[in-house]
Design an enzyme around this catalytic site. Structure first.
Site, PDB file in Angstrom:
ATOM      1  N   GLU A 209      77.483  32.263   5.384  1.00 26.10           N
ATOM      2  CA  GLU A 209      78.020  31.262   6.313  1.00 26.10           C
ATOM      3  C   GLU A 209      79.472  31.629   6.553  1.00 26.10           C
ATOM      4  OE1 GLU A 209      76.371  28.613   7.646  1.00 26.10           O
ATOM      5  OE2 GLU A 209      74.482  28.997   6.642  1.00 26.10           O
ATOM      6  N   CYS A 243      85.314  25.306  10.138  1.00 31.87           N
ATOM      7  CA  CYS A 243      84.735  26.553  10.655  1.00 31.87           C
ATOM      8  C   CYS A 243      84.139  26.389  12.039  1.00 31.87           C
ATOM      9  CB  CYS A 243      83.687  27.079   9.679  1.00 31.87           C
ATOM     10  SG  CYS A 243      82.422  25.860   9.308  1.00 31.87           S
TER      11      CYS A 243
HETATM   12  P1  NAD Z   1      87.352  33.319   1.657  1.00 32.09           P
HETATM   13  O1  NAD Z   1      86.358  34.286   2.188  1.00 32.09           O
HETATM   14  O2  NAD Z   1      88.736  33.770   1.451  1.00 32.09           O
HETATM   15  O3  NAD Z   1      86.873  32.715   0.255  1.00 32.09           O
HETATM   16  C1  NAD Z   1      85.588  32.130   0.064  1.00 32.09           C
HETATM   17  C2  NAD Z   1      85.167  32.299  -1.366  1.00 32.09           C
HETATM   18  O4  NAD Z   1      85.061  33.689  -1.672  1.00 32.09           O
HETATM   19  C3  NAD Z   1      86.142  31.723  -2.393  1.00 32.09           C
HETATM   20  O5  NAD Z   1      85.392  31.069  -3.397  1.00 32.09           O
HETATM   21  C4  NAD Z   1      86.860  32.934  -2.942  1.00 32.09           C
HETATM   22  O6  NAD Z   1      87.249  32.784  -4.290  1.00 32.09           O
HETATM   23  C5  NAD Z   1      85.809  34.013  -2.833  1.00 32.09           C
HETATM   24  N1  NAD Z   1      86.374  35.354  -2.659  1.00 32.09           N
HETATM   25  C6  NAD Z   1      87.583  35.683  -2.153  1.00 32.09           C
HETATM   26  N2  NAD Z   1      87.737  37.024  -2.164  1.00 32.09           N
HETATM   27  C7  NAD Z   1      86.622  37.547  -2.680  1.00 32.09           C
HETATM   28  C8  NAD Z   1      86.179  38.868  -2.974  1.00 32.09           C
HETATM   29  N3  NAD Z   1      86.923  39.928  -2.719  1.00 32.09           N
HETATM   30  N4  NAD Z   1      84.950  39.024  -3.494  1.00 32.09           N
HETATM   31  C9  NAD Z   1      84.158  37.965  -3.739  1.00 32.09           C
HETATM   32  N5  NAD Z   1      84.537  36.695  -3.506  1.00 32.09           N
HETATM   33  C10 NAD Z   1      85.745  36.475  -2.994  1.00 32.09           C
HETATM   34  O7  NAD Z   1      87.269  32.077   2.667  1.00 32.09           O
HETATM   35  P2  NAD Z   1      88.149  30.755   2.634  1.00 32.09           P
HETATM   36  O8  NAD Z   1      89.536  31.110   3.004  1.00 32.09           O
HETATM   37  O9  NAD Z   1      87.902  29.986   1.383  1.00 32.09           O
HETATM   38  O10 NAD Z   1      87.466  29.933   3.804  1.00 32.09           O
HETATM   39  C11 NAD Z   1      87.824  30.088   5.122  1.00 32.09           C
HETATM   40  C12 NAD Z   1      86.810  30.899   5.872  1.00 32.09           C
HETATM   41  O11 NAD Z   1      85.516  30.386   5.647  1.00 32.09           O
HETATM   42  C13 NAD Z   1      86.990  30.846   7.377  1.00 32.09           C
HETATM   43  O12 NAD Z   1      86.742  32.107   7.926  1.00 32.09           O
HETATM   44  C14 NAD Z   1      85.934  29.852   7.823  1.00 32.09           C
HETATM   45  O13 NAD Z   1      85.515  29.993   9.150  1.00 32.09           O
HETATM   46  C15 NAD Z   1      84.843  30.157   6.868  1.00 32.09           C
HETATM   47  N6  NAD Z   1      83.971  29.013   6.716  1.00 32.09           N
HETATM   48  C16 NAD Z   1      82.718  29.091   7.173  1.00 32.09           C
HETATM   49  C17 NAD Z   1      81.896  27.997   7.073  1.00 32.09           C
HETATM   50  C18 NAD Z   1      80.490  28.025   7.562  1.00 32.09           C
HETATM   51  O14 NAD Z   1      79.778  27.081   7.273  1.00 32.09           O
HETATM   52  N7  NAD Z   1      80.057  29.048   8.241  1.00 32.09           N
HETATM   53  C19 NAD Z   1      82.363  26.823   6.497  1.00 32.09           C
HETATM   54  C20 NAD Z   1      83.668  26.803   6.031  1.00 32.09           C
HETATM   55  C21 NAD Z   1      84.467  27.899   6.128  1.00 32.09           C
END
Ligand code: NAD
Length: 460
Positions: A209, A243
């Site tokens: 997602e 998002c």
């Molecule tokens: P992110 O990708 O930075 O982090 C998400 C999760 O991944 C966190 O738990 C983080 O600890 C983990 N993570 C970070 N780096 C990682 C790595 N190298 N390897 C594995 N895991 C890692 O995203 P965010 O900043 O928390 O959220 C914002 C983003 O999420 C935006 O792009 C937004 O559009 C998207 N989003 C999508 C939805 C959806 O339903 N499609 C909903 C909410 C947010």
């Protein structure tokens, strides 16, 4: 950091079959619902501390949605788990075919920070409904909420059924080295790629997602005031950190001022003249995101808002115009309260511009004309779409919610969530009292005879 033991314990528990029964799944869903109520004040305080969410917002966009998901699963689970009969070809008679929904096993759910409770608990409810064990990894960027969620999970669930691990990318990476039976990830597109690469090592199925830039097109015949109100609502809730929020708006050339003139009073009505004082207006999650957002303010002309306060992580609802197409605000997912408004000369060109961009999570069109609505839907691609509103398509359990291309793969909510954590096992049972000799070598039919028999007995 070694999670092998945790996952082994979960796998052993899963293999006892304890999680598979309908009664167990329903009991755990009820337990989750009751736990959310018991921990409500802690969760609300945490969401306020992490993101400045008011109780109303926290209910409307987080806890209320999770409870609705649980209620829906409880109501429909008996139907979802039931095997479904499928036709079998005459050739195989006597035989019976059916599809048996089966839990995938041990699932990993990794959450983001923007709706940190909803986006962890909703997939959790689906995973429980589907009969899985789960390891949760909340976002480290909403630390108070992660703490409140951890307390809830540890108090109400055994680790062998639902475990929770906290930390940043290093913890997520260590978890991803383990073998799971399902990975459900919500977050950014770049990290989505990392997750999928890690999943490939164990051939683990993923639901991703992800994010993107969701466009909103306000056509010439749209009810402009309504469009402006709905866009302002969807864009500035949670200070734009949603998002499926409209990332930018497209209006016909010459109509930008009229549209902005309707946006401004809507914003003022929702958050007052001083949004920094509004209890309903959120805050930017941290200094890094705050600085990133403030840097976008120079990418266009500020036609409304723009006030910001680093100490409070406050950025006012802001409308931008006259952005260069190559500016960062038009290239990156904004994920904050900045709304660029662009003009287009012909709808054709606007749709062509959208098709050149990575596929967004959602696309929005405002128009009274069914033919225009249909055209925009036909000539764009996105995970979901909404006509004459924004964000609403993801509320509730009736429509699957997910992305496409750069905005992700797979979907959840309602039955789609159950299916995301379920394997549809195809099963055939054949009788033992009849064993026609035709399939066994040497052939008992000519090839022409075989062709006729297959046409007749395999069905159309
Ligand atoms: P992110 O990708 O930075 O982090 C998400 C999760 O991944 C966190 O738990 C983080 O600890 C983990 N993570 C970070 N780096 C990682 C790595 N190298 N390897 C594995 N895991 C890692 O995203 P965010 O900043 O928390 O959220 C914002 C983003 O999420 C935006 O792009 C937004 O559009 C998207 N989003 C999508 C939805 C959806 O339903 N499609 C909903 C909410 C947010």
């Amino acid at each position: 950091m070694d999670f092998t033991a945790t996952i082994q314990r979960q796998r052993a528990f899963f293999q006892t079959g304890a999680t598979r029964g309908l009664a167990f799944r329903c009991e755990q869903l009820r337990k989750l619902s009751a736990a959310l109520e018991r921990h409500e004040s802690a969760l609300l305080a945490a969401l306020k501390a992490d993101l400045g969410k008011s109780s109303f917002q926290a209910f409307a966009t987080e806890l209320g949605l999770v409870q609705a998901e649980i209620r829906h699963a409880l109501r429909h689970l008996r139907k979802w788990v039931a095997p479904s009969r499928r036709p079998t070809p005459w050739l195989l008679w006597p035989a019976r075919g059916w599809v048996q929904p089966e839990p995938l096993g041990v699932a990993l759910i990794i959450g983001p920070w923007n709706y940190p409770a909803q986006l962890l608990f909703t997939p959790l409810a689906s995973a429980i409904a589907a009969g899985n064990c789960v390891v949760l990894k909340p976002s480290e960027l909403a630390p108070r909420t992660a703490e409140a969620i951890t307390a809830l999970v540890r108090e109400h669930f055994s680790q062998e059924f639902i475990a929770i691990e906290n930390g940043g990318p290093e913890v997520a990476e260590a978890l991803l080295r383990e073998r799971f039976d399902k990975i459900f990830f919500t977050g950014s597109t770049p990290v989505g790629r990392v997750v999928m690469a890690a999943a490939a090592r164990h051939l683990t199925p993923v639901t991703l997602e992800l994010g993107g830039k969701c466009p909103a097109i306000v056509c010439a015949d749209a009810p402009v005031e309504l469009a402006a109100r709905r866009i302002a609502w969807g864009k500035f809730m949670n200070a734009g950190q949603t998002c499926v929020a409209p990332d930018f708006v497209l209006v016909p050339r010459g109509q930008r001022e009229a549209f902005v003139a309707k946006l401004k009073p809507a914003i003022q009505e929702f958050y007052g003249d001083q949004p920094i004082q509004s209890a309903e207006y959120g805050r930017i999650v941290n200094a890094r995101h705050f600085e990133r957002l403030v840097s976008y303010l120079g990418d266009g002309k500020i036609v409304y808002g723009g006030e910001h306060n680093a100490k409070e992580l406050f950025l006012a609802p802001t409308i931008l115009a006259e952005m260069a197409p190559e500016s960062l605000v038009m290239q990156e997912e904004i994920f904050g309260p900045i709304l660029p408004v662009l003009e287009f000369d012909k709808l054709d060109a606007a749709l062509a511009m959208l098709r050149e961009r990575p596929t967004p999570l959602a696309a929005y069109v405002f128009s009274r004309d069914r033919a225009t609505q249909a055209r925009v839907l036909a000539e764009t691609r996105s995970g979901s779409a909404c006509v004459n509103d924004v964000v609403s398509q993801m509320v509730g359990t009736g429509l699957p919610f997910g992305g496409l291309g750069a905005s992700g793969m797979g979907a959840y909510h309602g039955r789609a969530g159950f299916e995301a954590f379920t394997h549809q096992r195809a099963i055939m049972r054949r009788a033992t009292w009849l064993d026609l000799p035709f399939r066994y070598p040497p052939p008992k039919l000519s090839v022409a005879g075989l062709k006729r028999a297959l046409r007749l007995l395999l069905g159309p």
